[in-house]
Motif scaffolding. Structure first.
Motif, short mmCIF file in Angstrom:
data_model
loop_
_atom_site.label_atom_id
_atom_site.label_comp_id
_atom_site.label_asym_id
_atom_site.label_seq_id
_atom_site.Cartn_x
_atom_site.Cartn_y
_atom_site.Cartn_z
N GLY A 11 20.49 26.38 31.36
CA GLY A 11 21.74 26.04 30.40
C GLY A 11 22.63 26.06 31.52
O GLY A 11 24.17 25.97 30.92
N MET A 12 22.62 26.22 32.91
CA MET A 12 23.74 26.24 33.74
C MET A 12 24.49 24.70 33.79
O MET A 12 24.08 23.92 33.91
CB MET A 12 23.02 26.50 34.96
N LEU A 13 25.95 25.13 33.99
CA LEU A 13 26.98 24.20 33.80
C LEU A 13 26.90 23.54 35.39
O LEU A 13 26.88 24.09 36.37
CB LEU A 13 28.23 24.60 33.50
N THR A 14 27.45 22.27 35.29
CA THR A 14 27.41 21.58 36.63
C THR A 14 28.96 21.15 36.76
O THR A 14 29.66 21.01 35.88
CB THR A 14 26.40 20.30 36.79
N ALA A 15 29.19 20.97 37.90
CA ALA A 15 30.71 20.50 38.08
C ALA A 15 30.84 19.49 38.96
O ALA A 15 30.00 19.20 39.94
CB ALA A 15 31.52 21.75 38.71
N THR A 16 31.73 18.46 39.18
CA THR A 16 32.30 17.85 39.91
C THR A 16 33.00 18.25 40.79
O THR A 16 33.37 19.33 41.26
CB THR A 16 33.05 16.55 39.01
N ALA A 17 33.35 17.58 41.93
CA ALA A 17 33.83 17.99 43.38
C ALA A 17 35.22 18.83 42.95
O ALA A 17 35.90 18.39 41.98
CB ALA A 17 34.31 16.81 44.10
N PHE A 18 35.37 19.65 43.75
CA PHE A 18 36.57 20.75 43.66
C PHE A 18 37.61 20.47 44.33
O PHE A 18 38.60 21.28 44.51
CB PHE A 18 36.07 22.33 43.64
N ALA A 19 37.91 19.35 44.99
CA ALA A 19 38.72 18.97 45.97
C ALA A 19 40.01 19.02 45.25
O ALA A 19 40.08 18.66 44.11
CB ALA A 19 38.76 17.64 46.74
N GLY A 20 41.21 19.79 45.96
CA GLY A 20 42.40 19.70 45.32
C GLY A 20 42.76 20.89 44.50
O GLY A 20 43.87 21.16 43.70
N CYS A 21 41.77 22.07 44.32
CA CYS A 21 42.11 23.07 43.60
C CYS A 21 43.10 23.80 44.02
O CYS A 21 43.48 23.93 45.27
CB CYS A 21 40.62 23.87 43.50
N GLY A 22 43.79 24.48 43.07
CA GLY A 22 44.96 25.06 43.27
C GLY A 22 44.73 26.74 43.76
O GLY A 22 45.70 27.38 43.95
N GLY A 23 43.57 27.14 44.00
CA GLY A 23 43.15 28.33 44.33
C GLY A 23 43.55 28.52 45.71
O GLY A 23 43.52 27.91 46.56
N SER A 24 44.15 29.74 45.80
CA SER A 24 44.62 29.97 47.20
C SER A 24 43.54 30.59 48.15
O SER A 24 42.60 31.09 47.65
CB SER A 24 45.97 31.30 46.92
N SER A 25 43.71 30.33 49.47
CA SER A 25 42.73 30.47 50.41
C SER A 25 43.29 31.94 50.75
O SER A 25 44.27 32.67 50.91
CB SER A 25 43.04 29.66 51.72
N SER A 26 42.28 32.25 51.66
CA SER A 26 42.45 33.73 52.10
C SER A 26 43.35 33.89 53.14
O SER A 26 43.83 32.91 53.73
CB SER A 26 41.11 34.22 52.53
N GLU A 398 45.15 37.82 47.69
CA GLU A 398 46.38 37.60 47.85
C GLU A 398 47.47 38.50 46.80
O GLU A 398 48.50 38.80 47.45
CB GLU A 398 46.90 36.17 47.65
N ALA A 399 46.97 38.38 45.68
CA ALA A 399 47.54 39.21 44.78
C ALA A 399 47.73 40.73 45.10
O ALA A 399 48.54 41.54 44.88
CB ALA A 399 47.15 39.25 43.48
N GLN A 400 46.56 41.16 45.58
CA GLN A 400 46.57 42.50 46.02
C GLN A 400 47.51 42.75 47.17
O GLN A 400 48.24 44.03 47.25
CB GLN A 400 45.04 42.83 46.80
N ASN A 401 47.70 41.92 48.27
CA ASN A 401 48.82 42.02 48.98
C ASN A 401 50.18 42.24 48.58
O ASN A 401 50.95 43.02 48.94
CB ASN A 401 48.74 40.97 50.14
N SER A 404 50.58 45.85 47.32
CA SER A 404 49.97 46.93 48.22
C SER A 404 50.76 47.94 48.49
O SER A 404 50.23 49.30 48.56
CB SER A 404 49.86 46.33 49.69
N GLY A 405 52.13 48.02 47.89
CA GLY A 405 52.82 49.29 48.12
C GLY A 405 52.91 50.16 46.91
O GLY A 405 53.66 51.09 46.99
N ASP A 406 52.28 49.82 45.93
CA ASP A 406 52.29 50.61 44.56
C ASP A 406 51.40 51.73 44.89
O ASP A 406 50.28 51.66 45.12
CB ASP A 406 51.60 49.64 43.56
N VAL A 407 51.95 53.11 44.59
CA VAL A 407 51.46 54.10 44.98
C VAL A 407 50.11 54.20 43.98
O VAL A 407 49.09 55.10 44.47
CB VAL A 407 52.38 55.44 44.60
N ILE A 408 50.15 53.66 42.65
CA ILE A 408 49.02 53.99 41.80
C ILE A 408 47.79 53.41 42.30
O ILE A 408 46.67 53.64 42.49
CB ILE A 408 49.52 53.35 40.31
N LEU A 409 48.06 51.90 42.80
CA LEU A 409 47.05 50.93 43.29
C LEU A 409 46.47 51.71 44.43
O LEU A 409 45.20 51.47 44.87
CB LEU A 409 47.38 49.66 43.42
N GLN A 410 47.17 52.33 45.27
CA GLN A 410 46.85 52.91 46.53
C GLN A 410 46.01 54.14 46.43
O GLN A 410 44.87 54.48 46.91
CB GLN A 410 47.98 53.59 47.24
#
Length: 467
Positions: A11-26, A398-401, A404-410
């Motif tokens: 039942g696995m879904l397939t996808a078309t090309a993901f070019a132009g995705c707004g996902g940030s890089s590392s 990127e969201a972690q960065n 990163s200064g939050d004492v709780i998350l540290q």
């Protein structure tokens, strides 16, 4: 990992090309499907189980944080919708996150104007998500949040749709490796991602009033308890709840290690029984020596106890971090769990640590749109927004960065390095570990009785193994 049936791949879904995705890089209403109360807990009937793990006491409708339409959101290509239109989706979110998730879903529908999309956001506790989906998948949410320990049940019931392959590639490139690997399953040589990582912080840590417990005191459990007793304050840990009580065995080296070949019986590592017994005795002795200071009760009221001045420190979870910080203001302290002295050794307290995910219901009438929405809700922009407003620790790097200064998350990150992954856990684990802690906390328990402690430990392990 428990093996996945072939029908999931079929039942696995397939996808078309993901070019132009707004996902940030590392954080979650429930962290675990473990029981929420224990025989040793003091219950407050004004609180519900759902309130125990609410992530925030804030009114999300009053936020200064930019909406995701103003941020660099992760927008998937339009062609991933396929031929779906007149789309109607249901989303489950923790109660305290509903307002924000609605806002994010509104931004989603405003962006994809080429499709007629209606999204209903419903409050649903994450700890019950697996039960609800498994019992009635066709009438459940299309997109839903859940903690990592529910993977096995969801996978066995074949209700999780695998993530579109190119979406999965983008997720792997932008999220913490552990959150990705915990959601990755293999069958017949095929490895697939079965959920969208949402947080990297689903665990518990030490919170304390810095007027009572100093940062130096917080390094050891003995120091924490002594400081609380000296100030006439209490220390709270739910010793009768298996979600927390497992630290007694884990710290002694008894850790979980997947399942036996039957796929049901919990497997444990090769541990040294004498070390485990001595560690349990050390915990029990502190409970006895600090009777009246060490209280086993539901941590749901920790923030209230801080506010009314009765509490010096406690073991609490990421889902309550904002409320705890609001109660103590500048006096708020947070750190990884302390050490405990076992004989001549200071042993680091070992906990459970998990992650939160967003899953797509395999029975959704709009499987493509559900995946696009799940991808967006777990993108950098939405994760950053939830970190700022709800205190949830991001999985996106990127969201972690940005947080990163939050004492709780540290503090949570430091404890994550001293924790067992909250996956592959037998359903019998919670009650057995809770019973172990409840027995140790009893006034009648003798901390110096090595024989009784050994018997108690073996009984606990046997119950989990269902022997």
């Amino acid at each position: 990992m428990k093996k996945i049936l072939a029908i999931l791949l079929a039942g696995m879904l397939t996808a078309t090309a993901f070019a132009g995705c707004g996902g940030s890089s590392s954080k979650s209403e429930e962290s675990s499907s473990a029981p929420k109360t224990s025989d040793t807990s003091t219950k407050d009937d004004s609180k519900t189980d759902d309130s125990k793990k609410d992530e925030s006491s804030k009114d999300e409708s009053k936020s200064d944080t930019p909406t995701t339409t103003d941020m660099d959101a992760d927008w998937a290509p339009e062609d991933l919708f396929g031929d779906e239109n007149n789309i109607s989706l249901k989303v489950w979110a923790p109660e305290k996150a509903v307002s924000l998730v609605k806002q994010q879903c509104d931004a989603f529908t405003a962006h994809y104007t080429n499709h007629k999309i209606s999204i209903e956001v419903v409050a649903q506790g994450e700890s019950d998500a697996a039960t609800m989906i498994v019992n009635d998948p066709k009438d459940s949410a299309d997109v839903f949040g859940f903690p990592s320990d529910q993977f096995n049940r969801l996978m066995d019931a074949q209700v999780l749709a695998p993530v579109m392959p190119d979406m999965a590639d983008a997720i792997k490139a932008t999220n913490a490796e552990k959150t990705v690997s915990s959601a990755t399953f293999e069958f017949q040589g095929y490895e697939d991602l079965y959920a969208f990582p949402e947080t990297n912080d689903n665990g518990y840590y030490l919170v304390y009033d810095k007027r009572v417990v100093t940062d130096d005191d917080a390094k050891t459990l003995e120091g924490v308890l002594a400081a609380c007793k000296k100030a006439g304050k209490t220390f709270v840990m739910d010793a009768g709840n298996g979600y927390y009580a497992c630290v007694f065995a884990f710290t002694g080296g008894v850790t979980i290690d997947g399942f036996e070949d039957d796929g049901e019986t919990q497997k444990f590592n090769n541990y040294d029984e004498d070390t485990a017994v001595n560690t349990l005795m050390a915990f029990a002795k502190l409970m006895k020596d600090y009777k009246g200071t060490f209280l086993s009760k539901d941590p749901a009221n920790i923030s209230t106890d801080f506010k009314n001045g009765t509490l010096g420190a406690g073991v609490d979870g990421s889902w309550n971090s904002v409320a705890d910080k609001d109660s103590l203001k500048d006096n708020f302290g947070a750190s990884k769990l302390p050490t405990i002295k076992v004989g001549d050794e200071d042993r680091q307290i070992i906990s459970l640590f998990g992650y939160k995910y967003i899953g797509v219901n395999a029975y959704s009438a709009f499987p493509n749109a559900s995946q696009v929405l799940a991808y967006y809700l777990t993108g950098q922009a939405c994760q950053t927004q939830r970190a700022q407003e709800l205190g949830w620790g991001p999985s996106n790097t990127e969201a972690q960065n940005a947080s990163s200064g939050d004492v709780i998350l540290q503090a949570i990150a430091a404890q994550a390095d001293n924790a067992i992954p909250q996956v592959n856990i037998a359903s019998t684990f919670w009650s057995a570990m809770g019973a172990l802690g409840s027995e140790m906390y009893k006034d009648s328990w003798k901390p110096s009785d090595a024989g009784a402690t050994k018997t108690l430990l073996n009984k606990c392990i046997a119950s989990i193994r269902d022997e």
